[in-house]
Write a protein that holds these residues in place. Structure first.
Motif, PDB file in Angstrom:
ATOM      1  N   GLU A 161      -5.239  12.295   2.854  1.00 49.88           N
ATOM      2  CA  GLU A 161      -4.563  11.237   2.326  1.00 49.88           C
ATOM      3  C   GLU A 161      -5.304  10.225   1.130  1.00 49.88           C
ATOM      4  O   GLU A 161      -6.768  10.419   1.437  1.00 49.88           O
ATOM      5  CB  GLU A 161      -3.970  10.315   3.506  1.00 49.88           C
ATOM      6  CG  GLU A 161      -4.925   9.478   4.195  1.00 49.88           C
ATOM      7  CD  GLU A 161      -4.235   8.588   5.130  1.00 49.88           C
ATOM      8  OE1 GLU A 161      -4.903   7.465   5.426  1.00 49.88           O
ATOM      9  OE2 GLU A 161      -3.342   8.948   5.898  1.00 49.88           O
TER      10      GLU A 161
ATOM     11  N   THR B  39      -4.775   6.286  -0.552  1.00 52.66           N
ATOM     12  CA  THR B  39      -4.037   5.104  -0.649  1.00 52.66           C
ATOM     13  C   THR B  39      -4.480   4.036  -1.816  1.00 52.66           C
ATOM     14  O   THR B  39      -5.530   3.969  -2.178  1.00 52.66           O
ATOM     15  CB  THR B  39      -4.110   4.352   0.827  1.00 52.66           C
ATOM     16  OG1 THR B  39      -3.807   5.324   1.898  1.00 52.66           O
ATOM     17  CG2 THR B  39      -3.215   3.163   0.674  1.00 52.66           C
TER      18      THR B  39
ATOM     19  N   ASN C  19       0.766  -1.140  -0.031  1.00 60.24           N
ATOM     20  CA  ASN C  19      -0.023  -0.182  -0.026  1.00 60.24           C
ATOM     21  C   ASN C  19       0.744   1.347  -0.071  1.00 60.24           C
ATOM     22  O   ASN C  19       1.941   1.399   0.843  1.00 60.24           O
ATOM     23  CB  ASN C  19      -0.950  -0.230   1.306  1.00 60.24           C
ATOM     24  CG  ASN C  19      -2.013  -1.171   1.250  1.00 60.24           C
ATOM     25  OD1 ASN C  19      -2.545  -1.208   0.092  1.00 60.24           O
ATOM     26  ND2 ASN C  19      -2.717  -1.370   2.144  1.00 60.24           N
TER      27      ASN C  19
ATOM     28  N   THR D 214       0.914   5.540   0.056  1.00 57.80           N
ATOM     29  CA  THR D 214      -0.265   6.422   0.590  1.00 57.80           C
ATOM     30  C   THR D 214       0.205   7.869   0.146  1.00 57.80           C
ATOM     31  O   THR D 214       1.552   8.103   0.404  1.00 57.80           O
ATOM     32  CB  THR D 214      -0.587   6.595   2.081  1.00 57.80           C
ATOM     33  OG1 THR D 214      -1.090   5.349   2.383  1.00 57.80           O
ATOM     34  CG2 THR D 214      -1.281   7.597   2.542  1.00 57.80           C
TER      35      THR D 214
END
Length: 518
Positions: A202, A204, A187, A189
């Protein structure tokens, strides 16, 4: 009444001294509760001033009641504490501007309040509808992140596991790297934040790394199989996306049709021509990978016996050729022309046999005969004996010799034809023979010479050998013909002698004596 006038007058005070001091700029969002700190540093009362034009908001812990917004203002102070903090509730655009905490000789504190706005449209350019971005193993990947800034401008950053990879005060940030195997399904971000305003946003995405396949045929890179068995190879592979092609290849001169579509490669009843390297190649959109195995086809050896004459000794070599190329040997066999066992001879462990010159035996070329070796590489076909036989017939030569089965005493009858018979072996053939009796040479053309199966003691074993029988006929005229005769045989290597005592047959002799007496 006098007190109220005095306080009102104080709120109307203006300070004209230099205000060119450090200003703390603060950003707050509408309807926030804002607190501006101020600490009393002397005995002088704290005075709070604000927009517009540094109007007096409060004195000590008392708010100027003349402001329409005074109900949203509070000076927070606890008895005994030096702090006189200005609190503004439901912050709005009318609260924007410059603020000052007047502390007299203690120095003033300056603040600027501005309404902040949140950033928007934080996007990652490469993501799909499932929030996945795609890259290729060890190929440069650019991750693009962009945002519409709020007030104040914030920073953009790329992070993995809360670890910052890239950070910059910009509206667009690119993180470039070469994905590794461990980055698959990781992942990533992208976030925007401000150091001077309390906002954070944010987004992701998950990284899918297209990787070449991993291929394995066998952990052992060399595989052995016995000739005649069926070979099956399995191309085991893993790929995190669709495979475009799988193919088998033979990496040697001999070629046979291969099914390139199957993970299985089968060769029925394999033979030694199929030995060699086999490669399975798997291709996907990220690349290709291969694995190679070497197939060894095991088969029993072919055995050839060679001979070397070194003069003072002779040598036989048991030469085996098979797979695997490691052999064990049995003891050698020495047999006569008719396969009678003469002796066993030890092998030195390498398939070599040394024949020394043995007095009394070698001179009679008793080393002549069939030599047999047995070699094995522990491979047997269809349950057969794993030892394979090799043969060599040693054609030893020398001067003639008389076999041990000859009789030194032979008999005849007076007045009849008598025979002197000898069995011998000669390689090469004899060129001449003579018969001598009491210094008298008998030259008699009345003889027969034939090839004969003979019994002979060779290396202490009685066996059948291939030889000749010489029968010399002579007329027995009187008793003086019954005496010793020496037969001499000669070939190109030399001569040999054999003595025969020729006697009158006893029964006839007694009958003759009786007749003479009468």
């Amino acid at each position: 009444m006098g007190l109220r006038i005095r306080i009102s007058q104080l709120f109307c005070l203006f300070f004209t001294f230099s205000e060119l001091l450090a200003v703390t700029v603060l950003y707050h969002f509408e309807n926030d509760t804002v607190v501006l700190p101020c600490e009393q540093l002397s005995n002088e009362q704290i005075v709070w001033q604000g927009p517009e034009k540094y109007s007096t908001y409060g004195y000590g812990d008392i708010i100027n009641p003349k402001f329409s917004k005074s109900n949203r203002l509070t000076i927070i102070h606890v008895n005994g504490s030096p702090h006189y903090n200005l609190q503004i509730r439901r912050f709005s655009s009318e609260d924007e501007g410059n603020y000052k905490c007047v502390r007299g000789s203690g120095g003033d504190e300056f603040f600027t309040l501005t309404i902040g706005t949140y950033p928007r449209n934080l996007t990652i350019g490469e993501e799909d509808s499932q929030h996945i971005v795609y890259g290729y193993l060890n190929h440069v990947l650019d991750l693009h992140c962009s945002v519409v800034h709020g007030i104040p401008n914030g920073k953009l950053m790329w992070m993995v596991h809360n670890q910052t990879l890239e950070e910059k005060t910009t509206a667009s940030l690119v993180y470039s790297f070469k994905p590794k195997q461990q980055d698959h399904l990781q992942n990533y971000t992208c976030a925007t934040k401000s150091d001077i305003s309390q906002y954070y946003m944010e987004r992701t995405v998950q990284l899918f790394v297209f990787m070449p396949p991993v291929v394995l045929i066998s952990l052992n890179k060399t595989l052995g199989i016995t000739e005649g068995e069926d070979l099956t190879l399995y191309c085991n592979y893993s790929s995190n996306h669709e495979v475009k092609e799988l193919k088998w290849e033979e990496m040697f001169q001999h070629k046979s049709p291969l099914d390139e579509r199957s993970q299985y490669l089968t060769i029925k009843s394999i033979n030694r021509q199929h030995a060699g390297k086999y490669r399975c190649t798997v291709i996907n959109m990220a690349g290709s990978a291969s694995d190679i195995v070497t197939i060894e086809v095991y088969y029993p050896p072919t055995v050839l016996v060679t001979f070397e004459d070194h003069g003072n000794y002779r040598q036989l070599n048991c030469e085996a050729h098979g797979v695997p190329d490691q052999y064990i040997y049995k003891q050698w066999e020495h047999r006569s022309d008719y396969s009678d066992l003469i002796r066993y001879l030890p092998d030195d462990g390498s398939g070599r046999l040394i024949l020394p010159n043995t007095t009394g035996e070698t001179d009679r070329h008793h080393d002549r005969g069939l030599y047999i070796c047995h070699a094995s590489n522990n491979v047997s076909l269809n349950g057969s004996n794993s030892f394979v036989r090799g043969e060599f017939f040693l054609k030893a030569q020398g001067k003639p010799y008389f076999v041990t089965s000859n009789n030194n005493t032979q008999y005849g009858i007076k007045g009849q034809v008598g025979n002197l018979t000898v069995d011998f072996v000669s390689y090469p053939e004899i060129t001449i023979f003579t018969v001598i009796g009491e210094d008298k040479i008998h030259c008699n053309d009345n003889y027969t010479l034939e090839t004969w199966r003979l019994m002979d003691k060779v290396y202490n074993n009685t066996v059948t050998v291939n030889g000749s029988r010489l029968v010399i006929s002579m007329n027995i005229e009187n008793k003086h013909d019954f005496r010793s005769y020496t037969i001499t045989l000669r070939n190109k290597f030399g001569l040999a002698n054999f003595s025969i005592y020729f006697r009158l047959r006893q029964l006839l002799y007694n009958y003759i004596k009786l007749e003479e007496t009468l």
